[in-house]
Design a protein around this motif. Sequence first.
Motif, PDB file in Angstrom:
ATOM      1  N   PHE A 174       0.830  -1.201   0.000  1.00  0.00           N
ATOM      2  CA  PHE A 174       0.000   0.000   0.000  1.00  0.00           C
ATOM      3  C   PHE A 174       0.869   1.258   0.000  1.00  0.00           C
ATOM      4  CE2 PHE A 174      -2.866  -3.206   1.656  1.00  0.00           C
ATOM      5  CZ  PHE A 174      -4.021  -2.926   0.943  1.00  0.00           C
ATOM      6  N   GLU A 175       0.438   2.251  -0.808  1.00  0.00           N
ATOM      7  CA  GLU A 175       1.084   3.553  -0.864  1.00  0.00           C
ATOM      8  C   GLU A 175       0.014   4.638  -0.870  1.00  0.00           C
ATOM      9  OE1 GLU A 175       4.768   3.609  -3.607  1.00  0.00           O
ATOM     10  OE2 GLU A 175       3.380   2.190  -4.562  1.00  0.00           O
ATOM     11  N   CYS A 176       0.355   5.809  -0.326  1.00  0.00           N
ATOM     12  CA  CYS A 176      -0.542   6.962  -0.373  1.00  0.00           C
ATOM     13  C   CYS A 176      -0.229   7.734  -1.650  1.00  0.00           C
ATOM     14  CB  CYS A 176      -0.356   7.833   0.873  1.00  0.00           C
ATOM     15  SG  CYS A 176      -1.490   9.233   0.921  1.00  0.00           S
ATOM     16  N   LEU A 177      -1.153   7.748  -2.629  1.00  0.00           N
ATOM     17  CA  LEU A 177      -0.903   8.303  -3.960  1.00  0.00           C
ATOM     18  C   LEU A 177      -2.022   9.242  -4.367  1.00  0.00           C
ATOM     19  CD1 LEU A 177       0.167   4.972  -5.687  1.00  0.00           C
ATOM     20  CD2 LEU A 177       1.694   6.786  -4.910  1.00  0.00           C
ATOM     21  N   PRO A 178      -1.715  10.234  -5.243  1.00  0.00           N
ATOM     22  CA  PRO A 178      -2.775  11.131  -5.753  1.00  0.00           C
ATOM     23  C   PRO A 178      -3.705  10.364  -6.678  1.00  0.00           C
ATOM     24  CG  PRO A 178      -0.560  12.066  -6.073  1.00  0.00           C
ATOM     25  CD  PRO A 178      -0.378  10.638  -5.704  1.00  0.00           C
ATOM     26  N   LEU A 179      -4.986  10.523  -6.460  1.00  0.00           N
ATOM     27  CA  LEU A 179      -5.969   9.824  -7.278  1.00  0.00           C
ATOM     28  C   LEU A 179      -5.901  10.274  -8.730  1.00  0.00           C
ATOM     29  CD1 LEU A 179      -8.397   7.938  -7.567  1.00  0.00           C
ATOM     30  CD2 LEU A 179      -9.860   9.832  -6.884  1.00  0.00           C
ATOM     31  N   GLN A 180      -5.666  11.569  -8.977  1.00  0.00           N
ATOM     32  CA  GLN A 180      -5.642  12.087 -10.343  1.00  0.00           C
ATOM     33  C   GLN A 180      -4.550  11.399 -11.168  1.00  0.00           C
ATOM     34  OE1 GLN A 180      -4.962  16.279 -10.597  1.00  0.00           O
ATOM     35  NE2 GLN A 180      -5.349  16.412 -12.781  1.00  0.00           N
ATOM     36  N   ASN A 181      -3.346  11.246 -10.578  1.00  0.00           N
ATOM     37  CA  ASN A 181      -2.255  10.588 -11.315  1.00  0.00           C
ATOM     38  C   ASN A 181      -2.589   9.127 -11.615  1.00  0.00           C
ATOM     39  OD1 ASN A 181      -0.953  12.993 -11.025  1.00  0.00           O
ATOM     40  ND2 ASN A 181       0.528  12.293  -9.493  1.00  0.00           N
ATOM     41  N   LEU A 182      -3.233   8.438 -10.648  1.00  0.00           N
ATOM     42  CA  LEU A 182      -3.605   7.039 -10.867  1.00  0.00           C
ATOM     43  C   LEU A 182      -4.576   6.897 -12.035  1.00  0.00           C
ATOM     44  CD1 LEU A 182      -4.072   5.879  -7.173  1.00  0.00           C
ATOM     45  CD2 LEU A 182      -2.258   5.142  -8.719  1.00  0.00           C
ATOM     46  N   LEU A 183      -5.577   7.801 -12.103  1.00  0.00           N
ATOM     47  CA  LEU A 183      -6.574   7.718 -13.171  1.00  0.00           C
ATOM     48  C   LEU A 183      -5.966   8.061 -14.525  1.00  0.00           C
ATOM     49  CD1 LEU A 183      -9.724   9.243 -11.434  1.00  0.00           C
ATOM     50  CD2 LEU A 183      -9.071   6.847 -11.674  1.00  0.00           C
ATOM     51  N   GLN A 184      -5.073   9.074 -14.576  1.00  0.00           N
ATOM     52  CA  GLN A 184      -4.431   9.426 -15.845  1.00  0.00           C
ATOM     53  C   GLN A 184      -3.566   8.274 -16.345  1.00  0.00           C
ATOM     54  OE1 GLN A 184      -2.407  13.048 -14.800  1.00  0.00           O
ATOM     55  NE2 GLN A 184      -4.177  14.369 -15.239  1.00  0.00           N
ATOM     56  N   THR A 185      -2.867   7.610 -15.418  1.00  0.00           N
ATOM     57  CA  THR A 185      -2.058   6.443 -15.813  1.00  0.00           C
ATOM     58  C   THR A 185      -2.936   5.319 -16.357  1.00  0.00           C
ATOM     59  OG1 THR A 185      -0.405   6.975 -14.133  1.00  0.00           O
ATOM     60  CG2 THR A 185      -0.405   4.724 -14.983  1.00  0.00           C
ATOM     61  N   ALA A 186      -4.066   5.070 -15.693  1.00  0.00           N
ATOM     62  CA  ALA A 186      -4.979   4.008 -16.141  1.00  0.00           C
ATOM     63  C   ALA A 186      -5.498   4.293 -17.539  1.00  0.00           C
ATOM     64  CB  ALA A 186      -6.135   3.873 -15.158  1.00  0.00           C
ATOM     65  N   ILE A 187      -5.859   5.557 -17.818  1.00  0.00           N
ATOM     66  CA  ILE A 187      -6.373   5.910 -19.150  1.00  0.00           C
ATOM     67  C   ILE A 187      -5.278   5.748 -20.193  1.00  0.00           C
ATOM     68  CG2 ILE A 187      -7.243   7.822 -20.553  1.00  0.00           C
ATOM     69  CD1 ILE A 187      -8.735   8.787 -18.075  1.00  0.00           C
ATOM     70  N   GLY A 188      -4.035   6.198 -19.864  1.00  0.00           N
ATOM     71  CA  GLY A 188      -2.935   6.056 -20.811  1.00  0.00           C
ATOM     72  C   GLY A 188      -2.628   4.600 -21.123  1.00  0.00           C
ATOM     73  N   ASN A 189      -2.693   3.748 -20.109  1.00  0.00           N
ATOM     74  CA  ASN A 189      -2.382   2.326 -20.319  1.00  0.00           C
ATOM     75  C   ASN A 189      -3.412   1.628 -21.193  1.00  0.00           C
ATOM     76  OD1 ASN A 189      -0.148   2.623 -18.697  1.00  0.00           O
ATOM     77  ND2 ASN A 189      -1.126   1.780 -16.850  1.00  0.00           N
ATOM     78  N   ASN A 190      -4.649   2.106 -21.193  1.00  0.00           N
ATOM     79  CA  ASN A 190      -5.738   1.402 -21.892  1.00  0.00           C
ATOM     80  C   ASN A 190      -6.251   2.136 -23.124  1.00  0.00           C
ATOM     81  OD1 ASN A 190      -6.629  -1.006 -19.995  1.00  0.00           O
ATOM     82  ND2 ASN A 190      -6.136   0.728 -18.665  1.00  0.00           N
ATOM     83  N   GLN A 191      -5.643   3.289 -23.469  1.00  0.00           N
ATOM     84  CA  GLN A 191      -6.145   4.058 -24.611  1.00  0.00           C
ATOM     85  C   GLN A 191      -5.923   3.319 -25.923  1.00  0.00           C
ATOM     86  OE1 GLN A 191      -8.513   6.339 -25.433  1.00  0.00           O
ATOM     87  NE2 GLN A 191      -7.511   7.806 -24.027  1.00  0.00           N
ATOM     88  N   ALA A 192      -4.766   2.611 -26.025  1.00  0.00           N
ATOM     89  CA  ALA A 192      -4.506   1.874 -27.272  1.00  0.00           C
ATOM     90  C   ALA A 192      -5.560   0.784 -27.481  1.00  0.00           C
ATOM     91  CB  ALA A 192      -3.104   1.261 -27.216  1.00  0.00           C
ATOM     92  N   PHE A 193      -5.940   0.095 -26.409  1.00  0.00           N
ATOM     93  CA  PHE A 193      -6.993  -0.914 -26.541  1.00  0.00           C
ATOM     94  C   PHE A 193      -8.314  -0.272 -26.959  1.00  0.00           C
ATOM     95  CE2 PHE A 193     -10.558  -3.298 -24.753  1.00  0.00           C
ATOM     96  CZ  PHE A 193     -10.340  -4.552 -25.323  1.00  0.00           C
ATOM     97  N   ALA A 194      -8.602   0.903 -26.390  1.00  0.00           N
ATOM     98  CA  ALA A 194      -9.843   1.601 -26.753  1.00  0.00           C
ATOM     99  C   ALA A 194      -9.853   1.947 -28.234  1.00  0.00           C
ATOM    100  CB  ALA A 194     -10.001   2.858 -25.902  1.00  0.00           C
ATOM    101  N   HIS A 195      -8.691   2.425 -28.758  1.00  0.00           N
ATOM    102  CA  HIS A 195      -8.628   2.770 -30.188  1.00  0.00           C
ATOM    103  C   HIS A 195      -8.822   1.535 -31.058  1.00  0.00           C
ATOM    104  CE1 HIS A 195      -6.141   6.621 -29.124  1.00  0.00           C
ATOM    105  NE2 HIS A 195      -7.433   6.749 -28.855  1.00  0.00           N
ATOM    106  N   SER A 196      -8.327   0.373 -30.587  1.00  0.00           N
ATOM    107  CA  SER A 196      -8.532  -0.847 -31.376  1.00  0.00           C
ATOM    108  C   SER A 196     -10.008  -1.241 -31.438  1.00  0.00           C
ATOM    109  CB  SER A 196      -7.715  -1.995 -30.775  1.00  0.00           C
ATOM    110  OG  SER A 196      -8.261  -2.404 -29.528  1.00  0.00           O
ATOM    111  N   MET A 197     -10.791  -0.804 -30.455  1.00  0.00           N
ATOM    112  CA  MET A 197     -12.234  -1.057 -30.453  1.00  0.00           C
ATOM    113  C   MET A 197     -13.008   0.115 -31.034  1.00  0.00           C
ATOM    114  SD  MET A 197     -12.204  -4.049 -29.090  1.00  0.00           S
ATOM    115  CE  MET A 197     -13.947  -4.315 -28.841  1.00  0.00           C
ATOM    116  N   ASN A 198     -12.261   1.127 -31.612  1.00  0.00           N
ATOM    117  CA  ASN A 198     -12.879   2.322 -32.202  1.00  0.00           C
ATOM    118  C   ASN A 198     -13.687   3.096 -31.155  1.00  0.00           C
ATOM    119  OD1 ASN A 198     -13.370   4.190 -34.187  1.00  0.00           O
ATOM    120  ND2 ASN A 198     -15.079   3.072 -35.116  1.00  0.00           N
ATOM    121  N   THR A 199     -13.129   3.218 -29.936  1.00  0.00           N
ATOM    122  CA  THR A 199     -13.738   4.018 -28.874  1.00  0.00           C
ATOM    123  C   THR A 199     -12.671   4.940 -28.296  1.00  0.00           C
ATOM    124  OG1 THR A 199     -13.255   2.320 -27.226  1.00  0.00           O
ATOM    125  CG2 THR A 199     -15.423   2.227 -28.278  1.00  0.00           C
TER     126      THR A 199
END
Length: 753
Positions: free
Chosen positions: A566-591
């Motif tokens: 467990f670490e104390c982390l900013p929620l905004q950075n976690l969400l931006q990282t999650a979107i960056g990691n999954n954006q390529a998959f979203a583009h492959s689904m045309n979303t």
Amino acid sequence: MTGRHELKPAGLPTSRLAIALAASLVLAIIVGAATAIWMLRIQEIGKWEKQTETFSVVLAETVSQQMDFAYTALDSIAERIQDRWSVSAEYLSGKLSTHDFHQFLREKAALSPAVEVISVLDVDGNVINTSRNFPAPTYSLADRDYFVAQRDNPVQGTFLSSSVRSKTTGKWMFFLSHRLTGSDGEFIGVVILGMSPSFYSQFYEKLSADGHATIGLLRNDFTYLARWPERGEVMGMRNLTGSTYELVHEKNKKSGVLITNNPRMSEGGKSVTRMAAVQSLEKYPLIINFSVDEDLYLADWRKISTGIVIVAMSGILAIVAAFSVLVNLLERREQDLVVTTELKQQAEVINRNQAHLLKNLTEQQIALKDSSDRLQAIFQNAADGIIMIDDTGKIEALNPAAVAIYGHPAIEVVGKNGKFFSPPGQPDLLGLAMSRREFLETGCLRTEAERMRKDGSLFPAELAITEYYHAGRRKLIVIVRDISERRKMERMKSEFISTVSHELRTPLTAIRGSLGLIMGGAMGTVPEKISALMGMAHKNSESLTRLINDLLDIQKIEAGKMDFVFECLPLQNLLQTAIGNNQAFAHSMNTEIVLGSQLEQAMVMVDTGRFQQVMANLLSNACKYSPEGAVVQVLSMARDDNLIRIEVIDQGAGIPENFRDRLFQKFSQADSSDTRAKGGTGLGLAISQAIIRQMHGDIGYYMAQDAGHDTVQDDAEGQDILRTGTHFYIDLPLHTEGNGGLELPTPNPDPLP
């Protein structure tokens, strides 16, 4: 290689031979899996047919014994009355309205827990005396069917009435009646004995299985006298559509077992597939029906079939991937011969491992069948252990099954305290019951505890303790069942899944590595046509890796071995990282994935890798189930001072109503062609739920239409976005200086905002 090419039929391309071989292997796996599933189904149905028939025989014998007592008691009361007071109706009314006769009736009724009341009626149907109250209540029973039958038919004999509600207690009862005849042969009254269906319901309840079993007591004209679970709307009604009517009337049989989907009266005429065992009593006009639904008698078969399908599909995917690579490599130039040989060797390793897995699966099936046969033999030849003790804890009696379970002969334990059944330091049976609030409040207790045999060995047991009164003293009945086999089967299931997952991951790692090297150019430039097929093979190997990792994660969760940092982390950075990691998959689904309104300064205490695993699962699901060109939103908001919510919103068609209650279960997938086309293991949400709960949070969903509004204001864009799909949310504790990162209680938010 040369020898194999020489054995080819003239003119037949090598690629076609490889395709035919792959098709044969796939077909063999499919046929083998289908045959195994079908044979297991037949065996499971046969096992349950024997079990239901045994239950119906035991129930029929119990009912027959109760009716023996009731008929005998009724005849003895009528004989005593007619021997002493059979002068006239007026003389009868005067002699039987005494307290002594009330006490006589009360003692007769107390001899059997199935007898609710015994009463004597005069010539007009008025109650003269009753075992329940003294003096007798002033009401008439002249409208009851048993009174009319005895009054109008001098040779009626003992009459078994339909089930009716008692005018005194309001409970459902059915009655045995006997005509009283005066000195001149005239009708002077009726003796009635009321049987309480609630007694049978309590007895039947102990034999049922989580609401999947139904037990009914019917008169031979198919009228319901008692039923469990109790349904007031069918009591006293004739059932001419059920399994009892089909077997007894249409097939003209006294007993038997059948599987039917006839319309059920208790289900409002709805057709339900059930297995029913029917027994007609030889001495009395009664029929016993014990039935179970498909969810119960096919439960084990469905679990095993799911495992077989998963293993078969894994094998098919591995074979298809390996042979796709093999076919393309055979067409390459001579300088690629080394690479081709390597891939063929890897394919042979996969085939050997697959054969080893299928052999292990067959051995597991044989072991499971042997275990099932042993349990079936034990069940056929012995019932559960039953021990009777008095109010001081001394054993009054125990049956052969209890003797076999504990190893103590009856002659050694009857009249002694039952403390030698309990491990050292634990209370005896009476002390165990008296220490539980459930028993003190209801007189019944169901629990699991360790018990001790004569040789000192311990075993897990399921205990059902019930109190009853005999001759004014409280007694206890203890039903004991050895559940060692049940625990063993659970361990075998977990070990089987873990073994299969580890065995598949080893060869798959080699396949992924080789394909990655080829796709990365380590072996030179790959032709464009071959590159597309190599990419397809690499993608399928990644999918199979995710499936195995999901299975291993589930095993870690169930074993309590999943580690968290467990670490104390900013929620905004976690969400931006999650979107960056999954954006390529979203583009492959045309979303497209967009970050909407958010809490910029919010801090959360999480394991980074596990949090991103959960977000990847939610975002990939949202992209898969959204239409092309759709936008998937990620929002964060405050639920209260100590709780924040993260939402992933898609624009799909929503979750089917009949699937919602199984959404977070293992291997669960919606039963429709659309969702099956999306793929997946059905493990992602179950794993995500376990991870979030370890982070002291909660995960859930709601549909936009269920929330009571169709739009939401986006603070960042200032636009209303239509909610047409599903909102998956994660609730996490807000980390502040006040809580210092300590463990917070698990929140329990509303399912809807």
